[in-house]
Design a protein around this motif. Structure first.
Motif, PDB file in Angstrom:
ATOM      1  N   GLN A 142      -7.313  18.235   2.508  1.00  0.00           N
ATOM      2  CA  GLN A 142      -8.232  19.656   1.624  1.00  0.00           C
ATOM      3  C   GLN A 142      -8.918  19.365   0.641  1.00  0.00           C
ATOM      4  O   GLN A 142     -10.376  19.931   1.416  1.00  0.00           O
ATOM      5  CB  GLN A 142      -7.073  20.482   1.793  1.00  0.00           C
ATOM      6  CG  GLN A 142      -7.649  22.118   2.224  1.00  0.00           C
ATOM      7  CD  GLN A 142      -6.204  22.988   1.403  1.00  0.00           C
ATOM      8  OE1 GLN A 142      -5.416  22.395   1.592  1.00  0.00           O
ATOM      9  NE2 GLN A 142      -6.613  24.399   0.829  1.00  0.00           N
ATOM     10  N   LEU A 143      -8.693  18.683  -0.400  1.00  0.00           N
ATOM     11  CA  LEU A 143      -9.293  18.362  -1.129  1.00  0.00           C
ATOM     12  C   LEU A 143     -11.079  18.116  -0.793  1.00  0.00           C
ATOM     13  O   LEU A 143     -12.033  18.200  -1.572  1.00  0.00           O
ATOM     14  CB  LEU A 143      -8.845  17.714  -2.777  1.00  0.00           C
ATOM     15  CG  LEU A 143      -9.466  17.738  -4.042  1.00  0.00           C
ATOM     16  CD1 LEU A 143      -9.609  18.609  -4.527  1.00  0.00           C
ATOM     17  CD2 LEU A 143      -7.901  16.662  -4.770  1.00  0.00           C
TER      18      LEU A 143
ATOM     19  N   THR B 294      -3.390  17.627   0.941  1.00  0.00           N
ATOM     20  CA  THR B 294      -3.669  18.455  -0.021  1.00  0.00           C
ATOM     21  C   THR B 294      -5.032  17.324  -0.220  1.00  0.00           C
ATOM     22  O   THR B 294      -6.194  18.557  -0.430  1.00  0.00           O
ATOM     23  CB  THR B 294      -2.843  18.990  -1.119  1.00  0.00           C
ATOM     24  OG1 THR B 294      -1.684  19.263  -0.846  1.00  0.00           O
ATOM     25  CG2 THR B 294      -3.477  19.167  -2.650  1.00  0.00           C
ATOM     26  N   GLN B 295      -4.430  16.159  -0.402  1.00  0.00           N
ATOM     27  CA  GLN B 295      -6.374  15.491  -0.418  1.00  0.00           C
ATOM     28  C   GLN B 295      -7.237  15.824   0.338  1.00  0.00           C
ATOM     29  O   GLN B 295      -8.374  15.796   0.482  1.00  0.00           O
ATOM     30  CB  GLN B 295      -5.149  13.980  -0.082  1.00  0.00           C
ATOM     31  CG  GLN B 295      -4.741  13.493  -1.761  1.00  0.00           C
ATOM     32  CD  GLN B 295      -5.207  13.548  -2.885  1.00  0.00           C
ATOM     33  OE1 GLN B 295      -6.700  13.620  -2.793  1.00  0.00           O
ATOM     34  NE2 GLN B 295      -4.421  14.167  -3.667  1.00  0.00           N
TER      35      GLN B 295
ATOM     36  N   LEU C 253     -13.221  20.212   0.774  1.00  0.00           N
ATOM     37  CA  LEU C 253     -13.906  21.288   0.326  1.00  0.00           C
ATOM     38  C   LEU C 253     -14.963  20.686  -0.774  1.00  0.00           C
ATOM     39  O   LEU C 253     -16.009  21.149  -1.005  1.00  0.00           O
ATOM     40  CB  LEU C 253     -12.583  21.951  -0.529  1.00  0.00           C
ATOM     41  CG  LEU C 253     -12.148  23.061  -0.689  1.00  0.00           C
ATOM     42  CD1 LEU C 253     -11.162  23.208  -1.827  1.00  0.00           C
ATOM     43  CD2 LEU C 253     -13.522  24.027  -0.879  1.00  0.00           C
TER      44      LEU C 253
ATOM     45  N   GLU D 268      -7.340  21.258  -8.183  1.00  0.00           N
ATOM     46  CA  GLU D 268      -8.558  20.291  -8.149  1.00  0.00           C
ATOM     47  C   GLU D 268      -8.803  21.333  -6.812  1.00  0.00           C
ATOM     48  O   GLU D 268     -10.692  22.324  -6.969  1.00  0.00           O
ATOM     49  CB  GLU D 268      -8.910  18.875  -7.593  1.00  0.00           C
ATOM     50  CG  GLU D 268      -8.930  18.263  -8.735  1.00  0.00           C
ATOM     51  CD  GLU D 268      -9.040  17.393  -8.370  1.00  0.00           C
ATOM     52  OE1 GLU D 268     -11.178  17.254  -7.907  1.00  0.00           O
ATOM     53  OE2 GLU D 268      -8.484  16.242  -8.705  1.00  0.00           O
ATOM     54  N   ILE D 269      -7.884  22.239  -6.129  1.00  0.00           N
ATOM     55  CA  ILE D 269      -8.385  23.011  -4.633  1.00  0.00           C
ATOM     56  C   ILE D 269      -8.544  24.319  -5.195  1.00  0.00           C
ATOM     57  O   ILE D 269      -9.601  24.795  -4.479  1.00  0.00           O
ATOM     58  CB  ILE D 269      -7.632  22.588  -3.624  1.00  0.00           C
ATOM     59  CG1 ILE D 269      -7.633  21.775  -2.864  1.00  0.00           C
ATOM     60  CG2 ILE D 269      -7.941  24.494  -2.626  1.00  0.00           C
ATOM     61  CD1 ILE D 269      -6.113  21.378  -1.957  1.00  0.00           C
TER      62      ILE D 269
ATOM     63  N   GLY E  22      -4.086  17.941  -7.424  1.00  0.00           N
ATOM     64  CA  GLY E  22      -4.788  17.694  -5.839  1.00  0.00           C
ATOM     65  C   GLY E  22      -4.636  19.308  -5.802  1.00  0.00           C
ATOM     66  O   GLY E  22      -5.823  20.184  -5.771  1.00  0.00           O
ATOM     67  N   LYS E  23      -4.018  20.486  -5.900  1.00  0.00           N
ATOM     68  CA  LYS E  23      -3.431  21.337  -5.522  1.00  0.00           C
ATOM     69  C   LYS E  23      -4.648  22.232  -6.743  1.00  0.00           C
ATOM     70  O   LYS E  23      -5.336  24.059  -6.647  1.00  0.00           O
ATOM     71  CB  LYS E  23      -1.951  21.865  -5.665  1.00  0.00           C
ATOM     72  CG  LYS E  23      -1.815  22.223  -4.362  1.00  0.00           C
ATOM     73  CD  LYS E  23      -0.236  22.495  -4.040  1.00  0.00           C
ATOM     74  CE  LYS E  23       0.348  22.662  -3.043  1.00  0.00           C
ATOM     75  NZ  LYS E  23       1.901  22.826  -3.358  1.00  0.00           N
TER      76      LYS E  23
ATOM     77  N   GLU F 173       1.189  15.885   0.059  1.00  0.00           N
ATOM     78  CA  GLU F 173       0.276  15.484  -0.145  1.00  0.00           C
ATOM     79  C   GLU F 173      -1.269  14.982   0.149  1.00  0.00           C
ATOM     80  O   GLU F 173      -2.383  15.305  -0.263  1.00  0.00           O
ATOM     81  CB  GLU F 173       0.933  13.940  -1.570  1.00  0.00           C
ATOM     82  CG  GLU F 173       0.408  14.009  -3.342  1.00  0.00           C
ATOM     83  CD  GLU F 173      -1.008  13.267  -2.716  1.00  0.00           C
ATOM     84  OE1 GLU F 173      -0.499  12.145  -1.634  1.00  0.00           O
ATOM     85  OE2 GLU F 173      -1.549  13.294  -3.135  1.00  0.00           O
TER      86      GLU F 173
END
Lengths: 91, 312
Positions: A61-62, A58-59, A65, B71-72, B68-69, A55
């Protein structure tokens, strides 16, 4: 009289032994249950740690981005706003 | 027999004592076992609660991770989403145009267009449009753009990309725009300029445009007009003149004059406004023009091929 007491005690001892066996059996069942739960908990903690790490990644990476595509997000939001304005104007 | 009685007595006493000790031991043992079992039961309850809380936390984090995924994925597909939203806008805008033209709707649409750029004011004009959240149309030319720079030192050649990146429609205004120097010499010379500019736009932005405007307006083509239109049709192009302007293509001396020309020319429910992104007066007056159109209830959009305003 002593004989009666003696037999009574014998019966009590025998019953006591039986009850001890039953209690011990129960104890073993609970012990096994507890050990299994402990194992499950350890596994769940490992899983939780993995999910947490995932998680976080992911955060991260988000967020990267979002920074990288900030301009494009702005363009999309503007388009969505315009689209909504047109949709609201349609009869 | 008399001797056996005391012996029996002794045996029973010993048995009673032994059995009593045994019984007490059994009771103590059972108490210990029951206590331990109770402790374990409490431990089980504790683990269960801990596991339950952990599962809830894991579920929450998993959900957050899934969001989150997603959103990515959405961000990675942002170009497709922009393209799709743009398509949706044009489909809806066409519906709205049809309703306006058939009198069903009293709404208004204005297409602000800039001719002859990119020029030394294009970046400034793009800044104004961005500040007001307005999308416009740029009828671009190509001649001399590699030797043109704005006051920030930015090359005009690099501005084609910004126009597209910020969501404006980029359109073809011929490569040379040389009205009196060969553009309208023949249908072929006009089409050659269209092709050349189309390639330039494609090379600089990746966009293949299918909207054009005749330099000087379609009337300037004179007797070649119909021939050019026919060739444009064959190439899949649509063309558009304008219905409103501030007069910045000719002699314009003040912002007040520009605004007056502009306001006087706005009189339809669908307007195509002609401006130039090389004119300082237009640049300074642009915020007022945008505010005026918005106050009059116009929705400001970039041109699109399917629009009723595009002649096909």
């Amino acid at each position: 009289m002593k004989k009666v007491v003696c037999y009574l005690l014998l019966v009590l001892v025998m019953s006591g032994i039986c009850i001890t066996f039953i209690n011990n059996y129960n104890y073993n069942i609970y012990k096994k249950k507890c050990d299994n739960l402990k194992k499950e908990l350890i596994e769940e903690k490992k899983h939780s740690k993995k999910i947490n790490t995932e998680e976080k990644s992911t955060q991260e990476q988000l967020n990267n981005l979002k920074i990288e595509k900030k301009d494009r997000i702005g363009v999309l939001e503007e388009w969505q706003k315009i689209n909504q304005e047109i949709i609201n104007s349609l009869s | 027999m008399a001797k056996d009685k005391p012996r029996n007595n002794k045996f029973f006493v010993i048995s009673i004592i032994t059995l009593s000790v045994l019984l007490v031991s059994i009771v103590v043992l059972n108490i210990m076992i029951i206590n331990k079992t109770n402790d374990i039961e409490l431990e089980i309850e504790k683990y269960r609660k801990e596991e339950e809380n952990l599962k809830k936390t894991v579920k929450f984090i998993s959900n957050s991770n899934d969001v989150g995924k997603k959103e990515i994925d959405d961000l990675n597909n942002i170009e497709e989403r922009i393209t799709q939203t743009r398509k949706d806008i044009f489909v809806n805008a066409k519906k709205l145009e049809d309703q306006i033209l058939s009198g069903i709707s009293s709404k208004k649409i204005a297409y602000i267009t800039f001719d002859d750029g990119p020029y030394y004011l294009t970046n400034n004009v793009l800044d104004v449009l961005r500040n007001y959240g307005v999308k416009a149309t740029f009828f671009t030319i190509g001649l001399d753009k590699d030797v043109c720079f704005d006051n920030r030192g930015a090359s005009c050649a690099g501005m084609y990309k910004r126009i597209v990146d910020e969501g404006h429609t980029i359109a073809n205004h011929t490569y040379s725009h040389l009205i009196k120097r060969g553009l309208y010499a023949s249908v072929d010379s006009f089409i050659y300029n269209i092709d050349r500019q189309e390639n330039l736009i494609k090379e600089r932005t990746g966009v293949i445009t299918n909207i054009t405007r005749f330099p000087g307006g379609s009337g300037t083509a004179g007797s070649l007009r119909n021939g050019i239109i026919e060739r444009l049709k064959q190439k899949g192009y649509g063309w558009v003149d304008w219905t409103a302007l501030d007069g910045d293509g000719g002699a314009l001396s003040t912002q007040a004059q520009a605004m007056s020309n502009f306001v006087n020319s706005i009189n339809s429910n669908i307007e195509v406004v002609l401006l130039h992104d090389y004119n300082y007066i237009t640049y300074y007056q642009l915020p007022e023009m945008i505010k005026y159109l918005k106050n009059q209830g116009y929705i400001l959009l970039p041109l699109f091929y399917e629009s009723n305003m595009i002649n096909k």
